[in-house]
Scaffold this active site. Sequence first.
Site, PDB file in Angstrom:
ATOM      1  N   CYS A  46       0.822  -1.229   0.000  1.00  0.00           N
ATOM      2  CA  CYS A  46       0.000   0.000   0.000  1.00  0.00           C
ATOM      3  C   CYS A  46       0.850   1.270   0.000  1.00  0.00           C
ATOM      4  CB  CYS A  46      -0.933   0.009   1.191  1.00  0.00           C
ATOM      5  SG  CYS A  46      -2.043  -1.402   1.193  1.00  0.00           S
ATOM      6  N   HIS A  55      -3.303   6.801   3.089  1.00  0.00           N
ATOM      7  CA  HIS A  55      -3.730   5.550   2.472  1.00  0.00           C
ATOM      8  C   HIS A  55      -5.087   5.187   3.059  1.00  0.00           C
ATOM      9  CE1 HIS A  55      -4.120   1.630   0.987  1.00  0.00           C
ATOM     10  NE2 HIS A  55      -3.908   1.030   2.150  1.00  0.00           N
ATOM     11  N   ASN A  77     -10.272  -0.102   0.043  1.00  0.00           N
ATOM     12  CA  ASN A  77      -8.806  -0.043   0.054  1.00  0.00           C
ATOM     13  C   ASN A  77      -8.298  -0.545  -1.296  1.00  0.00           C
ATOM     14  OD1 ASN A  77      -6.075  -0.575   0.393  1.00  0.00           O
ATOM     15  ND2 ASN A  77      -6.306  -1.627   2.356  1.00  0.00           N
TER      16      ASN A  77
HETATM   17  N1  ACO Z   1     -18.589  -8.794   9.144  1.00  0.00           N
HETATM   18  C1  ACO Z   1     -19.002  -9.093  10.384  1.00  0.00           C
HETATM   19  N2  ACO Z   1     -18.139  -9.486  11.353  1.00  0.00           N
HETATM   20  C2  ACO Z   1     -16.839  -9.525  11.035  1.00  0.00           C
HETATM   21  C3  ACO Z   1     -16.367  -9.225   9.758  1.00  0.00           C
HETATM   22  C4  ACO Z   1     -17.299  -8.853   8.777  1.00  0.00           C
HETATM   23  N3  ACO Z   1     -16.944  -8.527   7.522  1.00  0.00           N
HETATM   24  N4  ACO Z   1     -15.017  -9.355   9.748  1.00  0.00           N
HETATM   25  C5  ACO Z   1     -14.656  -9.740  10.965  1.00  0.00           C
HETATM   26  N5  ACO Z   1     -15.758  -9.854  11.761  1.00  0.00           N
HETATM   27  C6  ACO Z   1     -15.838 -10.247  13.141  1.00  0.00           C
HETATM   28  C7  ACO Z   1     -14.653 -11.072  13.577  1.00  0.00           C
HETATM   29  O1  ACO Z   1     -14.812 -12.416  13.235  1.00  0.00           O
HETATM   30  C8  ACO Z   1     -14.677 -10.851  15.077  1.00  0.00           C
HETATM   31  O2  ACO Z   1     -15.614 -11.704  15.629  1.00  0.00           O
HETATM   32  P1  ACO Z   1     -15.291 -12.494  16.999  1.00  0.00           P
HETATM   33  O3  ACO Z   1     -15.078 -11.400  18.016  1.00  0.00           O
HETATM   34  O4  ACO Z   1     -16.498 -13.313  17.204  1.00  0.00           O
HETATM   35  O5  ACO Z   1     -14.041 -13.261  16.726  1.00  0.00           O
HETATM   36  C9  ACO Z   1     -15.190  -9.418  15.209  1.00  0.00           C
HETATM   37  O6  ACO Z   1     -15.822  -9.102  13.969  1.00  0.00           O
HETATM   38  C10 ACO Z   1     -14.114  -8.415  15.474  1.00  0.00           C
HETATM   39  O7  ACO Z   1     -13.064  -8.650  14.583  1.00  0.00           O
HETATM   40  P2  ACO Z   1     -11.774  -7.787  14.641  1.00  0.00           P
HETATM   41  O8  ACO Z   1     -10.750  -8.350  13.703  1.00  0.00           O
HETATM   42  O9  ACO Z   1     -11.403  -7.560  16.075  1.00  0.00           O
HETATM   43  O10 ACO Z   1     -12.339  -6.409  14.055  1.00  0.00           O
HETATM   44  P3  ACO Z   1     -11.619  -5.037  13.962  1.00  0.00           P
HETATM   45  O11 ACO Z   1     -12.354  -4.031  14.700  1.00  0.00           O
HETATM   46  O12 ACO Z   1     -10.129  -5.157  14.230  1.00  0.00           O
HETATM   47  O13 ACO Z   1     -11.777  -4.696  12.399  1.00  0.00           O
HETATM   48  C11 ACO Z   1     -10.519  -4.710  10.377  1.00  0.00           C
HETATM   49  C12 ACO Z   1     -11.240  -5.551  11.426  1.00  0.00           C
HETATM   50  C13 ACO Z   1     -11.537  -3.838   9.694  1.00  0.00           C
HETATM   51  C14 ACO Z   1      -9.874  -5.665   9.379  1.00  0.00           C
HETATM   52  C15 ACO Z   1      -9.440  -3.834  11.054  1.00  0.00           C
HETATM   53  O14 ACO Z   1      -8.683  -4.605  11.941  1.00  0.00           O
HETATM   54  C16 ACO Z   1      -8.508  -3.156  10.073  1.00  0.00           C
HETATM   55  O15 ACO Z   1      -8.882  -2.265   9.341  1.00  0.00           O
HETATM   56  N6  ACO Z   1      -7.210  -3.534  10.087  1.00  0.00           N
HETATM   57  C17 ACO Z   1      -6.201  -2.845   9.293  1.00  0.00           C
HETATM   58  C18 ACO Z   1      -6.297  -3.093   7.819  1.00  0.00           C
HETATM   59  C19 ACO Z   1      -5.121  -2.412   7.150  1.00  0.00           C
HETATM   60  O16 ACO Z   1      -4.682  -1.339   7.535  1.00  0.00           O
HETATM   61  N7  ACO Z   1      -4.502  -3.026   6.170  1.00  0.00           N
HETATM   62  C20 ACO Z   1      -3.251  -2.406   5.699  1.00  0.00           C
HETATM   63  C21 ACO Z   1      -3.230  -2.095   4.379  1.00  0.00           C
HETATM   64  S1  ACO Z   1      -3.823  -3.380   3.329  1.00  0.00           S
HETATM   65  C22 ACO Z   1      -2.555  -3.795   2.265  1.00  0.00           C
HETATM   66  O17 ACO Z   1      -1.404  -3.495   2.484  1.00  0.00           O
HETATM   67  C23 ACO Z   1      -2.951  -4.607   1.035  1.00  0.00           C
END
Ligand code: ACO
Length: 327
Positions: free
Chosen positions: A115, A254, A284
């Site tokens: 990214c 980003h 993204n």
């Molecule tokens: N719909 C519903 N529930 C979901 C979904 C979904 N799409 N995805 C995950 N959940 C659930 C999980 O299973 C979890 O359930 P559990 O508690 O029963 O296990 C719950 O939601 C919470 O999951 P978390 O992973 O804790 O959710 P979080 O608040 O961290 O959000 C996210 C997840 C959006 C992926 C976030 O962590 C994020 O944005 N991370 C960074 C992404 C990023 O910056 N990537 C870098 C660049 S990408 C690249 O380089 C290609």
Amino acid sequence: MADRHVGIRATGSYLPERVLSNADLERMVDTTDQWIVERTGIRTRRIARDDEATSDMAAEASRRALGRAGLDPKDLDLLVVATVTPDMPFPSTACVLQERLGAFGAACFDLNAACSGWLYSLDMAWGAIAGGRYRNALVVGAEKLSAITDWEDRNTCVLFGDGAGAAVVGETPRPGFISSCLGADGRWGRLLYLPGGGSRHPASHATVDGRMHYMKMEGKEVFKQAVAAMSSAAEEAIRRAGMRADEIACFIPHQANVRIMKAVAKRIGVPFDRFLVTIDHCGNISAASIPIALDEAVSDGRLKEGDAVVLVAFGGGFTWGAMAVRL
Ligand code: ACO
């Protein structure tokens, strides 16, 4: 050559036609519109056609940027494509794009910094032109992330989209690029990666059965590191520019998660309304996120000539970077 001013002369972008909404995703995996909007800020994202590759989107964005710069592709001498979704391992997508544009002779290569790739490429183009060995560069960020997304994994498939953004970089009457600060930490590679299809795990029935050709991500840890790295990179770029944060018209981060952007704004003490947000309608798009956002804001008049902006990125590797740029 030290007093040669280098900057962005024009931008262009392209988003594929097909819109994938959160309601569409509700029918594909166990998720809800409410969860996606609250946890990420994404409402829709664009998905390329099956017959549309990364270079096709790159070509559209590039033609728009070249048209606005009034530059004949034959006058390009450097063409860089930042991507983690090249058309194929080789030739580079930059070479494929060169053929499409008719920019024959220009040096071409792809740059993979996930990214952060477009910022890395912009920094390299700045150095190449400031050093006097190149005159006109085309710096493209283009991704078909839908091709490496596991559409059965709700943890990742709601996050990504496709598209391309491009900038013509060259000599400018006054300084465009003001400062830059890039970094990486390879110890975190396994938190965000695509394991299959390379020399470690060449494509085989087993890698396909194991879904190894799709992105894997430890979202929570990536989130924390992204906030920390983007905040310190933005602050460092502003410091190196000899500026104050309140002199920056706009921050273009980003677009990985609106909560990451809000946390960065809070950490560096900048009102969030000075952060540009396109994630709601783009998702993204990895290396293409920042150039698309920049082009959108320039095209609709939110950003004007002379505005100082800070571009700031974080991605797989981990990689990160920030640049202060005057438009
Ligand atoms: N719909 C519903 N529930 C979901 C979904 C979904 N799409 N995805 C995950 N959940 C659930 C999980 O299973 C979890 O359930 P559990 O508690 O029963 O296990 C719950 O939601 C919470 O999951 P978390 O992973 O804790 O959710 P979080 O608040 O961290 O959000 C996210 C997840 C959006 C992926 C976030 O962590 C994020 O944005 N991370 C960074 C992404 C990023 O910056 N990537 C870098 C660049 S990408 C690249 O380089 C290609």
